[in-house]
Design a protein around this motif. Structure first.
Motif, PDB file in Angstrom:
ATOM      1  N   TYR A 203       0.852  -1.178   0.000  1.00 23.29           N
ATOM      2  CA  TYR A 203       0.000   0.000   0.000  1.00 23.29           C
ATOM      3  C   TYR A 203       0.892   1.234   0.000  1.00 23.29           C
ATOM      4  O   TYR A 203       2.016   1.213   0.510  1.00 23.29           O
ATOM      5  N   THR A 204       0.400   2.304  -0.592  1.00 25.30           N
ATOM      6  CA  THR A 204       1.216   3.510  -0.661  1.00 25.30           C
ATOM      7  C   THR A 204       1.584   4.005   0.744  1.00 25.30           C
ATOM      8  O   THR A 204       0.781   3.925   1.678  1.00 25.30           O
ATOM      9  N   ASN A 205       2.801   4.462   0.875  1.00 22.64           N
ATOM     10  CA  ASN A 205       3.337   4.972   2.142  1.00 22.64           C
ATOM     11  C   ASN A 205       3.598   3.867   3.166  1.00 22.64           C
ATOM     12  O   ASN A 205       3.683   4.136   4.362  1.00 22.64           O
ATOM     13  N   ALA A 206       3.736   2.622   2.694  1.00 25.01           N
ATOM     14  CA  ALA A 206       4.022   1.516   3.618  1.00 25.01           C
ATOM     15  C   ALA A 206       5.492   1.456   4.000  1.00 25.01           C
ATOM     16  O   ALA A 206       5.864   0.771   4.953  1.00 25.01           O
ATOM     17  N   GLY A 207       6.343   2.184   3.257  1.00 23.82           N
ATOM     18  CA  GLY A 207       7.766   2.197   3.569  1.00 23.82           C
ATOM     19  C   GLY A 207       8.604   1.390   2.594  1.00 23.82           C
ATOM     20  O   GLY A 207       9.739   1.023   2.906  1.00 23.82           O
ATOM     21  N   LYS A 208       8.063   1.129   1.399  1.00 19.72           N
ATOM     22  CA  LYS A 208       8.810   0.337   0.413  1.00 19.72           C
ATOM     23  C   LYS A 208      10.111   1.026   0.001  1.00 19.72           C
ATOM     24  O   LYS A 208      11.153   0.380  -0.096  1.00 19.72           O
ATOM     25  N   SER A 209      10.030   2.327  -0.280  1.00 14.76           N
ATOM     26  CA  SER A 209      11.219   3.035  -0.745  1.00 14.76           C
ATOM     27  C   SER A 209      12.280   3.133   0.342  1.00 14.76           C
ATOM     28  O   SER A 209      13.477   3.081   0.067  1.00 14.76           O
TER      29      SER A 209
END
Length: 416
Positions: A203-209
């Motif tokens: 999900y967006t803003n989950a901390g992938k980057s």
């Protein structure tokens, strides 16, 4: 520009989300757009959507006063708004209006960095604009930047020239065909490199980057912001056991993603379909983490990813939780083979995750017995360097080693 965010909580909608977290997400979406100041946000409860105005006349008058008091120039409605409703509400309130799809398109247009990303956004925007009273297709000559919904030239409220839009669609599709062919060449080139692909999804803003940066040492945009990453980023990574992989960071998923964007970004998400391992990153500190995980699973199935695809689940951001809660989650994760509680920000839990990635990508092994003479010192050293020796027994004429290795390692040994 100052904006007011509204979340219509429609009682008649059986699929409606919990209003409070939905509004918070809508505000975060608005905050992701540069030069936009969220002046206010509220939940608007109504029994059903009115065909012409969405809201009832009394609520429209009430909101008009609030719009004036807050001195906002843009209203963001967290949900679908028909072209008729948009036109009528803009006339009633005297401000511009964007629905959820329009806002997401604006963010995507601002963030897309690669040529394909820009073209995909423009194609999705044209599908949206074709029904809107906005001549925003003039932005198509630009490589980057917003779509013109929020501000800029060409904003007269007139019917878009369908012929001009159709010509733009044809031109963009032609450009995309060339870009996709280039991607195919790159993919074939990567296929010749015997490195497995690991795709980060979530999900967006989950901390992938943030996780991507920790694993690769890259400097991908990593902010506490929705849709911080919109283009796939790939880097080569060497795991602690020596395994070489290609790590891919992907666009974050979100609930109610506009259908035209799901289609438009399918090519961007093709890296997920090609992946040897999918790592699902979850913000375990978010109050709707379970709903977000379900949404990601739904989108993955929609992309054609089988449920049996190799996947690890990462419970990220445990550093945001109280120590007792974080410890309990870590204990729960330890009891599951494919779940890992980590903090991509602090590095907590990363060694176990890296070992699991390496194990998941490791080719099958088999045991063999190898006899080595005293003259085979080089071959013996090679076996120990590979870490495949499980036992050693000395004999009169030779030393017998029990090895647990892959087919490739056995073939390499036989060639020594």
């Amino acid at each position: 520009m100052r904006a007011l965010v509204l979340h219509p909580d429609i009682t008649a909608d059986r699929h409606r989300r919990d209003a409070r977290p939905a509004l918070e997400e809508a505000v975060a979406l608005a905050a992701a757009l540069p030069d936009l100041e969220v002046a206010g946000a509220e939940i608007v409860r109504l029994p059903r959507a009115q065909p012409g105005l969405l809201f009832g006349t009394g609520k429209i008058a009430e909101l008009k006063e609030r719009i004036k008091a807050l001195e906002v120039g843009l209203v963001l409605v967290d949900g679908p708004v028909t072209p008729v409703q948009q036109r009528n509400l803009e006339k009633e309130w005297g401000v511009k209006l964007l629905d959820r799809t329009g806002l997401i398109l604006e963010i995507f247009a601002d963030r897309a960095a690669t040529r394909e990303g820009v073209l995909q956004v423009e194609l999705a925007a044209l599908s949206y604009q074709r029904t809107r009273l906005v001549r925003a297709w003039t932005h198509l000559e630009r490589q980057r930047g917003g779509l013109g919904f929020v501000g800029g030239p060409g904003e007269t409220q007139i019917e878009a020239d369908r012929r001009a839009i159709d010509e733009a669609v044809t031109r963009i599709r032609r450009q995309l065909d060339r870009v996709v062919k280039t991607r195919e060449l790159h993919r074939k080139a990567r296929a010749k490199v015997p490195y497995p692909i690991v795709a980060l999804v979530g999900y967006t803003n989950a901390g992938k980057s943030t996780l991507f940066n920790r694993l690769t040492g890259a400097e991908v945009l990593a902010k506490d912001m929705l849709f911080a990453t919109l283009d796939p980023t790939m880097r080569a990574v060497s795991l602690p056991d020596g395994t070489e992989i290609i790590l891919s960071d992907t666009v974050g998923f979100i609930s109610d993603l506009p259908t035209q964007l799901v289609a438009a970004f399918r090519a961007t998400l093709e890296e997920v379909l090609d992946a040897d391992l999918i790592v699902h990153v979850r913000d375990i500190s978010h109050p709707e983490t379970e709903e977000q995980a379900t949404e990601v699973a739904t989108i993955l199935r929609g992309l054609g990813v089988p449920e049996t695809a190799p996947m690890l689940e990462v419970w990220n951001k445990i550093d945001r939780l109280p120590p007792d809660t974080a410890a309990a989650l870590a204990a729960t994760a330890d009891r599951r083979d494919t779940v890992f509680a980590v903090s991509a920000l602090t590095g907590e839990g990363m060694p176990a995750l890296l070992s699991a990635i390496a194990a998941a990508l490791a080719p099958p092994r088999h045991r063999s017995e190898v006899a080595l003479t005293h003259e085979d010192g080089r071959r013996r050293a090679w076996l120990y360097a590979q870490g495949v020796v499980e036992g050693e027994a000395a004999g009169e004429d030779a030393t017998r080693l029990t090895v647990n290795w892959t087919d490739r390692q056995e073939q390499a040994f036989r060639r020594l």
